[in-house]
Design an enzyme around this catalytic site. Structure first.
Site, PDB file in Angstrom:
ATOM      1  N   GLY A   7      72.543 -57.929 125.587  1.00  0.00           N
ATOM      2  CA  GLY A   7      72.744 -59.277 124.458  1.00  0.00           C
ATOM      3  C   GLY A   7      70.764 -59.358 124.420  1.00  0.00           C
ATOM      4  O   GLY A   7      70.488 -59.167 125.585  1.00  0.00           O
ATOM      5  N   GLN A  13      63.465 -64.266 122.774  1.00  0.00           N
ATOM      6  CA  GLN A  13      63.054 -63.437 123.932  1.00  0.00           C
ATOM      7  C   GLN A  13      61.775 -61.825 122.660  1.00  0.00           C
ATOM      8  O   GLN A  13      61.904 -60.832 124.154  1.00  0.00           O
ATOM      9  CB  GLN A  13      64.148 -62.186 124.325  1.00  0.00           C
ATOM     10  CG  GLN A  13      65.253 -63.268 125.352  1.00  0.00           C
ATOM     11  CD  GLN A  13      66.156 -63.050 125.707  1.00  0.00           C
ATOM     12  OE1 GLN A  13      67.306 -62.507 125.797  1.00  0.00           O
ATOM     13  NE2 GLN A  13      65.904 -62.329 127.044  1.00  0.00           N
ATOM     14  N   CYS A  28      68.949 -60.375 132.984  1.00  0.00           N
ATOM     15  CA  CYS A  28      68.661 -60.757 131.569  1.00  0.00           C
ATOM     16  C   CYS A  28      67.139 -60.148 130.947  1.00  0.00           C
ATOM     17  O   CYS A  28      66.522 -59.973 132.347  1.00  0.00           O
ATOM     18  CB  CYS A  28      67.867 -62.497 131.839  1.00  0.00           C
ATOM     19  SG  CYS A  28      66.890 -62.619 130.309  1.00  0.00           S
ATOM     20  N   LEU A  29      67.013 -59.381 130.248  1.00  0.00           N
ATOM     21  CA  LEU A  29      65.036 -58.918 130.439  1.00  0.00           C
ATOM     22  C   LEU A  29      64.630 -59.703 130.064  1.00  0.00           C
ATOM     23  O   LEU A  29      63.355 -59.670 130.781  1.00  0.00           O
ATOM     24  CB  LEU A  29      66.435 -57.887 128.331  1.00  0.00           C
ATOM     25  CG  LEU A  29      66.929 -57.236 128.224  1.00  0.00           C
ATOM     26  CD1 LEU A  29      67.352 -56.573 126.866  1.00  0.00           C
ATOM     27  CD2 LEU A  29      67.098 -56.011 129.359  1.00  0.00           C
ATOM     28  N   HIS A  59      76.179 -66.605 127.821  1.00  0.00           N
ATOM     29  CA  HIS A  59      74.099 -65.970 128.523  1.00  0.00           C
ATOM     30  C   HIS A  59      72.783 -65.789 127.011  1.00  0.00           C
ATOM     31  O   HIS A  59      71.949 -67.010 127.065  1.00  0.00           O
ATOM     32  CB  HIS A  59      74.024 -64.959 128.952  1.00  0.00           C
ATOM     33  CG  HIS A  59      72.763 -64.837 129.180  1.00  0.00           C
ATOM     34  ND1 HIS A  59      72.605 -64.230 130.680  1.00  0.00           N
ATOM     35  CD2 HIS A  59      71.456 -64.019 128.492  1.00  0.00           C
ATOM     36  CE1 HIS A  59      71.387 -63.677 130.726  1.00  0.00           C
ATOM     37  NE2 HIS A  59      70.363 -63.873 129.397  1.00  0.00           N
ATOM     38  N   GLU A  60      72.997 -65.331 126.116  1.00  0.00           N
ATOM     39  CA  GLU A  60      72.707 -66.076 124.219  1.00  0.00           C
ATOM     40  C   GLU A  60      72.561 -66.819 124.140  1.00  0.00           C
ATOM     41  O   GLU A  60      71.523 -67.630 123.684  1.00  0.00           O
ATOM     42  CB  GLU A  60      73.330 -64.338 124.414  1.00  0.00           C
ATOM     43  CG  GLU A  60      72.842 -63.060 124.158  1.00  0.00           C
ATOM     44  CD  GLU A  60      72.119 -63.000 124.942  1.00  0.00           C
ATOM     45  OE1 GLU A  60      70.841 -62.877 124.911  1.00  0.00           O
ATOM     46  OE2 GLU A  60      72.082 -62.372 126.553  1.00  0.00           O
ATOM     47  N   HIS A  90      70.305 -69.223 125.731  1.00  0.00           N
ATOM     48  CA  HIS A  90      68.641 -68.957 125.042  1.00  0.00           C
ATOM     49  C   HIS A  90      68.274 -69.854 123.959  1.00  0.00           C
ATOM     50  O   HIS A  90      66.888 -70.480 123.818  1.00  0.00           O
ATOM     51  CB  HIS A  90      68.012 -67.427 125.145  1.00  0.00           C
ATOM     52  CG  HIS A  90      67.865 -66.910 125.980  1.00  0.00           C
ATOM     53  ND1 HIS A  90      67.373 -67.014 126.622  1.00  0.00           N
ATOM     54  CD2 HIS A  90      68.662 -64.891 126.820  1.00  0.00           C
ATOM     55  CE1 HIS A  90      66.747 -65.989 127.748  1.00  0.00           C
ATOM     56  NE2 HIS A  90      68.688 -65.006 127.724  1.00  0.00           N
TER      57      HIS A  90
END
Ligand code: NI
Length: 181
Positions: free
Chosen positions: A45, A50, A98-99, A140-141, A144
């Site tokens: 994701g 991000q 998370c990236l 999660h996304e 953000h």
């Protein structure tokens, strides 16, 4: 085009994200770039902030889990202007990463099932229920887009224990296998 991924500590991850207008010219290109960036970093994701874009858009591809859950075999989607309007009382724990926080993984509790209104990449409206791993990634996304990251959901004790690691991200003290900024 593969874009650099914004790391924890950048104000971009804490800023407000604007809804996307259907006439916005570069949405298709941004979505394609976000998928390319996510694949290059081996994520499931990725949210627009991000990659430094403060708009309400995220992409999800949970097909790597299709080996275990065959129904996920074609779950590759973009979500525009999403609104989670229902969450189950039942929650579960899952070890998230998370990236934007390279190599940090923590157990996070979240609702098992959600319902969300959103536009797909053709700006078609949907109102859909998600459960299990897709619901996990989507929440999660979605966070953000609300200026939150998964470590915000940890207990104060747990956050204290990873405090120096979090501070290290802002100081560039991390290793990532993909391009960051
Ligand atoms: Ni993330």
């Amino acid at each position: 085009m593969i874009l650099p991924i914004v790391v924890y500590g950048s104000p971009v991850l804490r800023s407000e994200n604007a809804e996307i207008d259907a006439n916005h010219p570069d949405t298709k290109k941004l979505i394609a770039d976000m998928f390319a960036t996510m694949y290059a970093a081996e994520g499931v994701g990725l949210a627009a902030p991000q990659v430094g874009r403060n708009v309400r858009l995220f992409v999800v591809d949970v097909t790597p889990w299709a080996d275990e859950e065959p129904e996920l075999a074609d779950f590759r989607r973009a979500f525009i202007n999403p609104v989670i309007h229902w969450s189950s009382d039942e929650e579960s724990l899952y070890n998230e990463g998370c990236l934007s926080l390279p190599n940090l993984h923590e157990d996070v509790s979240r609702p098992v099932t959600i319902r969300m209104r959103y536009l797909d990449e053709n700006f078609e409206p949907h109102d859909e229920e998600f459960t299990g791993r897709p619901a996990r990634v989507i929440q999660h996304e979605y966070d953000h887009l609300e200026g939150k990251v998964f470590t915000d959901l940890l207990s104060p004790l747990r956050r204290t224990l990873i405090k120096s690691k979090l501070a290290g991200f802002s100081k560039g003290k991390y290793k990532a296998a993909y391009r960051t900024k």
